[in-house]
Write an enzyme that holds these catalytic residues in place. Sequence first.
Site, PDB file in Angstrom:
ATOM      1  N   ILE A  55       0.831  -1.204   0.000  1.00  0.00           N
ATOM      2  CA  ILE A  55       0.000   0.000   0.000  1.00  0.00           C
ATOM      3  C   ILE A  55       0.866   1.254   0.000  1.00  0.00           C
ATOM      4  CG2 ILE A  55      -1.709   1.315   1.331  1.00  0.00           C
ATOM      5  CD1 ILE A  55      -2.823  -1.340   2.319  1.00  0.00           C
ATOM      6  N   SER A 185      -5.906  -0.806  11.187  1.00  0.00           N
ATOM      7  CA  SER A 185      -6.458  -2.064  10.662  1.00  0.00           C
ATOM      8  C   SER A 185      -7.832  -2.314  11.252  1.00  0.00           C
ATOM      9  CB  SER A 185      -5.526  -3.228  11.024  1.00  0.00           C
ATOM     10  OG  SER A 185      -6.120  -4.472  10.724  1.00  0.00           O
ATOM     11  N   TYR A 198      -0.942  -8.554  16.693  1.00  0.00           N
ATOM     12  CA  TYR A 198      -1.141  -7.522  15.669  1.00  0.00           C
ATOM     13  C   TYR A 198      -2.336  -6.644  16.040  1.00  0.00           C
ATOM     14  CZ  TYR A 198      -1.965  -5.468  11.048  1.00  0.00           C
ATOM     15  OH  TYR A 198      -2.164  -4.594  10.003  1.00  0.00           O
ATOM     16  N   LYS A 202      -2.534  -2.466  16.940  1.00  0.00           N
ATOM     17  CA  LYS A 202      -3.399  -1.523  16.232  1.00  0.00           C
ATOM     18  C   LYS A 202      -4.374  -0.826  17.184  1.00  0.00           C
ATOM     19  CE  LYS A 202      -1.511  -2.130  12.257  1.00  0.00           C
ATOM     20  NZ  LYS A 202      -0.709  -1.039  11.651  1.00  0.00           N
TER      21      LYS A 202
END
Length: 361
Positions: A55, A185, A198, A202
């Site tokens: 991205i 996310s 993860y 976030k």
Amino acid sequence: MLTIIVTLSIISLFITILFKFITADGDFTLLSKRSVKREEIEDKVVWITGASRGIGEILSKQLASLGAKLIISARNEAELERVKKQLVGKYAPQQVMILPLDLTSGEDVLRKAVQEAESFFDGAGVDYMFHNAAYERPKSSAVDVPEESLKAAFEVNVLGPICLTRLLVPFMLDRGRGHFVVMSSAAGKSPAPGQAVYSATKYALNGYFHTLRSEFCRKGINVTIVCPGPIKTSSAPATSNSSEKESAEKRVSSERCAELTIIAASHCLKEVWISYQPVLAVMYLVQYMPSIGFWLMDKIGARRVEAATQKGNTYSLGLLFGELVETLVSVSSLGLQNVVASCYEIRLLLGIRLIEKDLKI
């Protein structure tokens, strides 16, 4: 007659909204902003971390085409050179600045990087800071994450961006303007079985930057938090298994994700969600009906970890409705005496309240 017309109008409106929701690739507020406000991007200094692939690379290309003055960062300088050569725009590729950066290198190194970024373009200063660099390991159970991966995830996803922000904010305050665009996310908005660490990074990132905006928004500091669900990127080489998995999982393209991210930033939206269903629906449920949302994630949690272990589709509705199908099949073999009990189980799976006062159980 009037009643019929009104009823049909309401039904038509409901169907239209439902169709848009089912086919949406972002939240309604984001999709209502149909295009980028180019004047908010053109001639602005934009610093992007994690710009060497995925991205970040696509963001660099789209921002360059909109006339931004780019500073691109990542650990791999050779990859940054490759990206720079592909950029086309008002200032690209000649005036694109490459700034190699490792977010885990410590505050002294990050301070020098900030000072260097601020000196580019005749000391114009950074207008937009895109925090895009991230560390994500293969999906596994919450208790199966080694300490090394745990530390790496927090250093890259949380400590690095926060440290960089702390060092950059004073320069922005002196100018009275600055905008942080944080690539978070969907895992930072709802439970993500198989991605516990993860997800934790976030959530931490969201908490810090929402608070930062609250503290400094009246001094010209803006924050846009972007929460993508599954995104199709070209970061890793394709294999037959990965190709089959991607065809089963409906993922937003990295180009579309970058486009929506820039739209959100140019309209100064505070938080946006980018995903197809069912992830988008889960985010809405957890946000506005948390009891149902968390119940839903509890239902699929173990199955999702198992699917990840087997390299299967971790975003399938089958993770939830597989249990529903089993229940429906079992009903056919039950006697009438047990049907009510099975209906009660189905009600739990669908989250629909049945009226039981007339039932004699």
